[in-house]
Each structure stands twice: as C-alpha cells, then as structure tokens.
Enzyme design. Structure first.
Site, PDB file in Angstrom:
ATOM      1  N   ASP A 162       2.347   1.959   3.340  1.00  0.00           N
ATOM      2  CA  ASP A 162       3.306   1.014   3.948  1.00  0.00           C
ATOM      3  C   ASP A 162       4.725   1.463   3.660  1.00  0.00           C
ATOM      4  O   ASP A 162       5.608   1.385   4.498  1.00  0.00           O
ATOM      5  CB  ASP A 162       3.216  -0.394   3.336  1.00  0.00           C
ATOM      6  N   ASP A 177      -4.305 -13.883  -2.353  1.00  0.00           N
ATOM      7  CA  ASP A 177      -3.635 -13.514  -1.120  1.00  0.00           C
ATOM      8  C   ASP A 177      -3.640 -14.772  -0.262  1.00  0.00           C
ATOM      9  O   ASP A 177      -4.683 -15.174   0.273  1.00  0.00           O
ATOM     10  CB  ASP A 177      -4.369 -12.364  -0.415  1.00  0.00           C
ATOM     11  N   ASP A 226      -0.327 -12.564   2.104  1.00  0.00           N
ATOM     12  CA  ASP A 226      -0.943 -11.521   2.923  1.00  0.00           C
ATOM     13  C   ASP A 226      -1.092 -12.148   4.312  1.00  0.00           C
ATOM     14  O   ASP A 226      -2.187 -12.513   4.736  1.00  0.00           O
ATOM     15  CB  ASP A 226      -2.287 -11.102   2.326  1.00  0.00           C
ATOM     16  N   HIS A 245     -10.461 -14.356   3.963  1.00  0.00           N
ATOM     17  CA  HIS A 245     -11.676 -13.633   3.615  1.00  0.00           C
ATOM     18  C   HIS A 245     -12.750 -14.610   3.135  1.00  0.00           C
ATOM     19  O   HIS A 245     -13.930 -14.435   3.425  1.00  0.00           O
ATOM     20  CB  HIS A 245     -11.407 -12.596   2.531  1.00  0.00           C
ATOM     21  N   HIS A 264       0.890  -1.162   0.000  1.00  0.00           N
ATOM     22  CA  HIS A 264       0.000   0.000   0.000  1.00  0.00           C
ATOM     23  C   HIS A 264       0.931   1.215   0.000  1.00  0.00           C
ATOM     24  O   HIS A 264       1.991   1.183   0.624  1.00  0.00           O
ATOM     25  CB  HIS A 264      -0.828   0.117   1.279  1.00  0.00           C
ATOM     26  N   GLU A 273     -10.630  -7.187  -4.404  1.00  0.00           N
ATOM     27  CA  GLU A 273     -10.375  -8.226  -3.393  1.00  0.00           C
ATOM     28  C   GLU A 273     -11.572  -8.386  -2.454  1.00  0.00           C
ATOM     29  O   GLU A 273     -11.839  -7.508  -1.627  1.00  0.00           O
ATOM     30  CB  GLU A 273      -9.118  -7.859  -2.593  1.00  0.00           C
ATOM     31  N   ASP A 330      -5.048 -13.726   9.419  1.00  0.00           N
ATOM     32  CA  ASP A 330      -3.949 -13.632   8.439  1.00  0.00           C
ATOM     33  C   ASP A 330      -2.739 -14.483   8.825  1.00  0.00           C
ATOM     34  O   ASP A 330      -1.603 -13.982   8.855  1.00  0.00           O
ATOM     35  CB  ASP A 330      -3.498 -12.167   8.275  1.00  0.00           C
TER      36      ASP A 330
HETATM   37  C1  XLS Z   1      -7.218  -6.755   4.393  1.00  0.00           C
HETATM   38  C2  XLS Z   1      -6.773  -7.006   3.024  1.00  0.00           C
HETATM   39  C3  XLS Z   1      -5.666  -6.082   2.548  1.00  0.00           C
HETATM   40  C4  XLS Z   1      -5.546  -6.130   1.058  1.00  0.00           C
HETATM   41  C5  XLS Z   1      -4.811  -4.975   0.480  1.00  0.00           C
HETATM   42  O1  XLS Z   1      -7.863  -7.556   5.012  1.00  0.00           O
HETATM   43  O2  XLS Z   1      -6.402  -8.336   2.896  1.00  0.00           O
HETATM   44  O3  XLS Z   1      -4.481  -6.381   3.181  1.00  0.00           O
HETATM   45  O4  XLS Z   1      -4.952  -7.307   0.623  1.00  0.00           O
HETATM   46  O5  XLS Z   1      -5.415  -3.778   0.761  1.00  0.00           O
HETATM   47 NI    NI Z   2      -5.439  -9.186   1.235  1.00  0.00          NI
HETATM   48 NI    NI Z   3      -7.060  -9.880   4.887  1.00  0.00          NI
END
Ligand code: XLS
Ligand code: NI
Ligand code: NI
Length: 436
Positions: free
Chosen positions: A103, A295, A338, A270, A100, A231, A308
């Site tokens: 970041d 991811d 991710d 997710h 991002h 996403e 995560d």
């Molecule tokens: C958050 C998301 C984020 C995306 C990028 O839950 O996974 O990290 O991958 O914005």
């Molecule tokens: Ni993500």
């Molecule tokens: Ni995530």
C-alpha cells in the site's frame, strides 16, 4: 502544501452540534471506565482502502477523485501520498494508522528493488510519525495481489513462492519494527483452496504453521516485541480460507504451538461472512485471552461479499464495546477502520464523513455499553441465571470432584431436575433498547 485545504481540523463539539465535520461523541479526552477514549479505542486508519482504494469493482473501473494522486506506481507518487495521509490522520485526530507493504511502497521488478523502495518510503513514514506523533498500529505484507501468489503464499504448492513470501514478511516485519509498530498482522490473503481435488490440505497447513514459527523466530532475532495477530476470514478470495473464523484460527494456533505468540484481529464483515455475529467472535476470542485487535467495519446482508462498509450501526457498536470493555480494552491492539467509502462517494470529503461516523458510532456504543455495565443489568441477570453452579451439586461439578456415578446417584435420589427458569430473551432485549 495542504491537500484537504477546505476541511478544518475535526474537533469534538458534543451531541448538540449540527456540524457534520465535527465529532458529536468521540471526545479523545473523555474518560470511560478509567481510561480516555483515545486510549480505549486507539483508532487507526488503514492505508489500503483510504489511500489506495480506487472505487473499482468487478463491473467498473475507478471512480474516486484523488487529485493528489497521479495514478502511477512511482516512488514520488508514493512519497506524496505519505504527506496526504498524515494530513488526513492529523485532521481526524487519529492516533494510529496501518498498512500492507504494497500500500505504502511500490513493488519492484526484483525483490531487491521492492525492498529499496520500501526503505525510501519508510524513511518518509518515520519522519512523518516523528513530526506528528501519529503511530503505527500494525504492519502486514500483501501476499495476494501479485500473480505469483495465485495459489497462496505460505500455502502455495510452489516452494519458491513460500521463499518469496518469507523474504517479504521478513522485510515487512523489519520495517514495522523500525517504525515502532505495536502489532504485526497475518491475514490469509490466498491461504486457502478453491478445490480439494488438487490440494494437499495437510501439507499446506503444516507449511502455514512453519511460516508463522519462522516469523516468531525472526521477531526474536530482531527484537520486535509487538503482538502478532491472525485475522480470521472464511472465504474470498478463496472458496475456503484456512483462517476461517476465530475457532478455526485458535485451533490452528493451539495445534501448532503458536498460541503464546499470536492473538486474533477480529473483523466484523469477516465474522458475518462466517455465519457469526461480531459479538460472537469477540467474546469467543476474549474468553480465551486471544482478542488482540479489531478491524471495524460492517457488511451488507443483501450483498454476500466483504463490502467493508463503515460501521455506523449503534447497536453493533454497543455489542462490540460490551465485549471490549469486558476485557478492559484492546491495547496493544486497537480499533482499525478496515473500511472503504462506496464507489459512489467519490469526493475526498466523503473520507472524512466516513471516518467521523465510524469514530462517533464507536464512541456512542462505548458510552452505552459503559452505562449498561455500570448498572450491572446484563451481568446481574447472567450471574443469576447460573446460580445453581454457585452452591450444592453445581459447585461440586465445577470443582471437578464428581464422577458420572456420583451424578447418577444424586439424580437417582432426587428423581428429576429442579424446574428451569425463563431465559427472558425478549425482556433483556427490551432492557438493552432502553439504553440506546
Ligand atoms: C481483507 C482483510 C485485510 C486485512 C489485512 O479482507 O481484511 O484487509 O485486514 O491484510
Ligand atoms: Ni481486515
Ligand atoms: Ni476484510
């Protein structure tokens, strides 16, 4: 200056190795289904968790030891982090990374200051990419951390926030383009709602669509040829995210005429938060030609949020790779971790163990999936299960040449349907286990 001086270059040593700082399955040169593992996975390391994660959670502060980081938001600190990150990518033989804007680069008091900071960091990123050959898988913009985005970005009721977000994405796209980024990601951030009583859902969704069209338009203007990725995530931080799951995202893209420009970036944790398996989300997007990138991570069934964690489950990796191999890979997308180390895993070396484990799990999953595919066990069984559509009435149904009246006439004459055959679920699960 070497930041991970006690960590060697991570090499492939094969399944017999006992070295926990070596790959046992990820061999970048090994060929699977006609492509090298390097090209098949296109592994990517995410900047946010790996270089900006602190280990804090709602109950406690930072735990992670990052001796190179002075904890400040200065440009100098950010520039130093680039060196640390690229040393890490190189030692892990990771061909890609992603970020991002916030970041990699410190925010500013004004948009102008933030953009200037970003340019300085981008110079350094470009240098590091050229020096190491490591490439940018995707860029994105953080439009959820700053308080101005409390109600969302493109879906905020405050038009100035929409404008700020547009300016931010414009810049993030330009930097992504300049760095040769192969994709650009939209994850909702706070694009969703906490309560429908105070929300104009129709207007918010229209604004989101308009925002994405503006991004597509800007890409054309600057000559950015990368793939846009949306996403899905069902909740967190908002109670209901508009990019809920693959089905909701695809419906949104289709309804708003964006499907030609945008594919999906599917994240494991997710998928499970949405009540799906990762394999479901992968297959669902892939059959519609919309699986762009993943991811890779995993959640914890006993913890109800986006934990995560690094993916180490071979069964899960096999399921992912069955779907990915089925469409011949992910390029120009890839497998982005991710994922973050637990706050209790606070030493820098834990970052290596975590990524090695994830890369090895995917390599093993891919080898297993490739073998299953080679033997045709699933494809043969599934094909057989649907043979009634290969001839006779089934073939005519698929050809679209029969009406309800025709089908009624057929069944009136036949009296009842042919007997069913067993779904053999337990058998097929046993067969998969034979490969693990
Ligand atoms: C958050 C998301 C984020 C995306 C990028 O839950 O996974 O990290 O991958 O914005
Ligand atoms: Ni993500
Ligand atoms: Ni995530």
């Amino acid at each position: 200056m070497e930041y991970f001086a006690d960590i060697p270059q991570i090499e492939y040593e094969g399944p017999q190795s006992k070295n926990s700082l070596a790959f046992k399955h990820y061999n970048p040169e090994e060929i699977l289904e006609g492509q090298s593992m390097r090209d098949l996975f296109r592994f990517s390391i995410c900047y946010w968790h790996t270089f900006r994660g602190t280990g804090s959670d709602p109950f406690g502060g930072a735990t992670l030891q990052r001796p190179w980081d002075d904890g400040s938001n200065s440009v100098e600190n950010a520039l130093k982090r680039v060196d640390v990150a690229f040393e890490f990518f190189e030692k892990l033989q990771a061909p890609y990374y992603c970020f991002h804007d916030k970041d990699v680069s410190p925010d500013g008091d004004t948009l102008k200051e933030a953009n200037d900071n970003f340019d300085r960091i981008a110079d350094k990123l470009q240098e590091a990419q050229e020096r190491t050959g490591i490439k940018l898988l995707w860029g994105t913009a953080n439009m959820f951390s700053h308080p101005r985005f409390m109600h969302g970005a493109a879906t905020s009721p405050n038009a100035d926030v929409f404008a700020y977000a547009a300016a931010q994405v414009k810049k993030a796209m330009e930097v992504t383009h300049r760095l040769g980024g192969e994709n650009y990601v939209f994850w909702g951030g706070r694009e969703g709602y906490m309560n429908l009583f105070n929300t104009d859902m129709k207007r918010e969704l229209d604004h989101l669509a308009q925002f994405m069209h503006l991004a597509v338009e800007h890409a054309q203007k600057i000559g950015f040829k990368g793939q846009f990725l949306f996403e899905p995530k069902p909740k967190e931080p908002t109670k209901h995210q508009y990019d809920f799951d693959a089905a909701a995202c695809l419906n949104f893209l289709r309804a708003n005429d964006l499907l030609d420009h945008v594919k999906l970036n599917i994240e494991t944790n997710h998928a499970t938060l949405a009540g799906h398996t990762m394999m479901h989300e992968l297959v669902y997007s892939s059959i519609q030609g919309a699986l762009g990138s993943i991811d890779a991570n995993t959640g914890d069934l006993l913890l109800g949020w986006d934990t995560d964690q690094f993916p180490t489950d071979i069964y899960l990796a096999t399921q992912c790779m069955l779907a990915i191999l089925d469409q011949g890979g992910l390029a120009p997308g890839g497998v982005n971790f991710d994922a973050k180390v637990r706050r209790e895993s606070f030493e820098p070396i834990d970052l290596f163990y975590a990524h090695i484990g994830g890369m090895d799990a995917f390599a093993r999953g891919a080898k297993i999936a490739a073998q299953i595919r080679k033997d045709g066990v699933l494809s043969d069984f599934v094909a057989k299960r649907y043979t009634s559509y290969d001839e006779g009435i089934g073939k005519q149904i698929e050809a679209g040449s029969l009406s309800f009246a025709d089908l009624e006439a057929y069944m009136l004459e036949k009296g009842d349907s042919a007997p069913n055959s067993s779904g053999r679920q337990e058998w097929i699960e046993n067969v998969i286990n034979d490969y693990l």
